[in-house]
Design an enzyme around this catalytic site. Structure first.
Site, mmCIF file in Angstrom:
data_model
loop_
_atom_site.group_PDB
_atom_site.id
_atom_site.type_symbol
_atom_site.label_atom_id
_atom_site.label_comp_id
_atom_site.label_asym_id
_atom_site.label_seq_id
_atom_site.Cartn_x
_atom_site.Cartn_y
_atom_site.Cartn_z
ATOM 1 N N GLY A 33 0.849 -1.198 0.000
ATOM 2 C CA GLY A 33 0.000 0.000 0.000
ATOM 3 C C GLY A 33 0.880 1.243 0.000
ATOM 4 C CG LEU A 34 -0.722 4.834 -1.865
ATOM 5 C CD1 LEU A 34 -1.821 5.901 -1.869
ATOM 6 C CD2 LEU A 34 0.315 5.135 -2.959
ATOM 7 C CB SER A 35 4.369 6.325 1.859
ATOM 8 O OG SER A 35 4.974 6.854 3.009
ATOM 9 C CB ALA A 36 1.207 7.664 5.378
ATOM 10 C CB SER A 37 -1.622 2.882 3.211
ATOM 11 O OG SER A 37 -0.613 1.895 3.287
ATOM 12 N N GLY A 38 -0.853 2.674 6.461
ATOM 13 C CA GLY A 38 -1.083 1.942 7.717
ATOM 14 C C GLY A 38 -0.467 0.550 7.742
ATOM 15 C CE LYS A 39 3.515 0.008 3.147
ATOM 16 N NZ LYS A 39 3.055 1.402 3.076
ATOM 17 C CB SER A 40 4.555 0.145 9.790
ATOM 18 O OG SER A 40 5.337 0.255 8.653
ATOM 19 C CB SER A 107 5.837 -4.244 -2.549
ATOM 20 O OG SER A 107 4.787 -4.382 -1.621
HETATM 21 P P1 ADP Z 1 2.906 2.838 6.407
HETATM 22 O O1 ADP Z 1 3.655 1.745 7.141
HETATM 23 O O2 ADP Z 1 1.943 2.293 5.403
HETATM 24 O O3 ADP Z 1 3.795 3.885 5.846
HETATM 25 P P2 ADP Z 1 2.008 3.627 9.061
HETATM 26 O O4 ADP Z 1 1.659 2.289 9.638
HETATM 27 O O5 ADP Z 1 3.280 4.248 9.472
HETATM 28 O O6 ADP Z 1 1.947 3.568 7.466
HETATM 29 O O7 ADP Z 1 0.744 4.540 9.392
HETATM 30 C C1 ADP Z 1 0.636 5.891 9.010
HETATM 31 C C2 ADP Z 1 -0.171 6.659 10.033
HETATM 32 O O8 ADP Z 1 -1.551 6.284 9.957
HETATM 33 C C3 ADP Z 1 0.264 6.441 11.474
HETATM 34 O O9 ADP Z 1 0.249 7.712 12.105
HETATM 35 C C4 ADP Z 1 -0.799 5.530 12.035
HETATM 36 O O10 ADP Z 1 -1.021 5.796 13.423
HETATM 37 C C5 ADP Z 1 -2.029 5.895 11.220
HETATM 38 N N1 ADP Z 1 -2.888 4.739 10.969
HETATM 39 C C6 ADP Z 1 -2.474 3.532 10.583
HETATM 40 N N2 ADP Z 1 -3.509 2.695 10.362
HETATM 41 C C7 ADP Z 1 -4.626 3.409 10.609
HETATM 42 C C8 ADP Z 1 -6.035 3.119 10.534
HETATM 43 N N3 ADP Z 1 -6.491 1.922 10.161
HETATM 44 N N4 ADP Z 1 -6.888 4.112 10.835
HETATM 45 C C9 ADP Z 1 -6.433 5.324 11.172
HETATM 46 N N5 ADP Z 1 -5.122 5.653 11.258
HETATM 47 C C10 ADP Z 1 -4.223 4.719 10.981
#
Ligand code: ADP
Length: 206
Positions: A33-40, A107
């Site tokens: 997924g996109l950066s900041a989508s919530g993967k980590s 990815s």
């Molecule tokens: P990625 O790994 O895809 O770059 P992150 O896991 O770092 O993304 O998440 C990005 C931000 O979104 C973080 O601040 C996180 O707390 C928030 N976040 C992640 N998943 C959710 C969700 N399902 N709903 C709302 N906020 C979320």
């Protein structure tokens, strides 16, 4: 001194490894997924959930891969491909060892994800490769922007950024095993959906 040691002649098969762990079979859970989508965030919660259930799980992410195994790689197209190829190979080893390997990388290219999938499906025996699309809209990712990366892109401080720059597209998965609407789904619910899938497919026991 233990005296009841059983020497196992030959290689331990994948089926045997899984049977020793009893409540799981090896698999790769590939978050994209996109950066900041919530993967980590989802990957971390999922790993904790699995560990709390007494299962063996391990997460691969930028922190333990980019600073170690892949520290020689940059962000050119070729290096991004090699980054994902190596992650595919390492996740395959974890899955073969009967572990649940949770990977969390953008990815962005379908061909690279397909390569990682093929490694698993052409392995003998075939190992489950579960593509999990963490599908957050670009607008929502920009709103979250925990590392301030989107802000930097908009100011022109980062040139090539996945999902924004023309030279760095994000190719949406066409047939992911699991699709999470990450704009609307909480982290807890995302973990529940994934756990439900794993139980349904017999990868972990209920
Ligand atoms: P990625 O790994 O895809 O770059 P992150 O896991 O770092 O993304 O998440 C990005 C931000 O979104 C973080 O601040 C996180 O707390 C928030 N976040 C992640 N998943 C959710 C969700 N399902 N709903 C709302 N906020 C979320």
């Amino acid at each position: 001194m233990a005296t009841n040691i059983t020497f196992h002649p030959g290689n331990v098969t994948h089926a045997e490894r899984c049977s020793f762990l009893r409540a799981q079979t090896g698999a790769t859970l590939w978050l994209t997924g996109l950066s900041a989508s919530g993967k980590s965030t989802i990957a971390t919660a999922l790993e904790q959930y699995l560990l709390h259930r007494g299962l063996h799980a391990y997460r691969l992410d930028g922190d333990n891969i980019r600073f170690g195994l892949n520290k020689d790689l940059g962000f050119s197209q070729k290096d991004r491909e090699e980054n994902i190829r190596r992650i595919g190979e390492v996740s395959l080893l974890f899955a073969d060892s009967a572990s649940l390997c949770v990977t969390s990388f953008i990815s962005p290219y379908a061909a690279d994800r397909e390569l990682a999938r093929k490694l698993h499906t052409s392995h003998k025996p075939a190992l489950p490769f579960i593509e999990i699309f963490v599908d957050a809209s670009l607008a929502e990712c920009e709103r979250r922007d925990p590392k301030g990366l989107y802000a930097k892109v908009r100011k022109g401080e980062i040139k090539s950024f996945t999902g924004i720059s023309e030279d760095a597209p994000y190719e949406r998965p066409q047939k992911p095993e699991i699709h999470i609407d990450a704009d609307k789904t909480s982290v807890e619910d995302a973990v529940k959906v994934i756990a439900h899938y794993l139980i349904e497919k017999g990868i972990i026991k209920a």
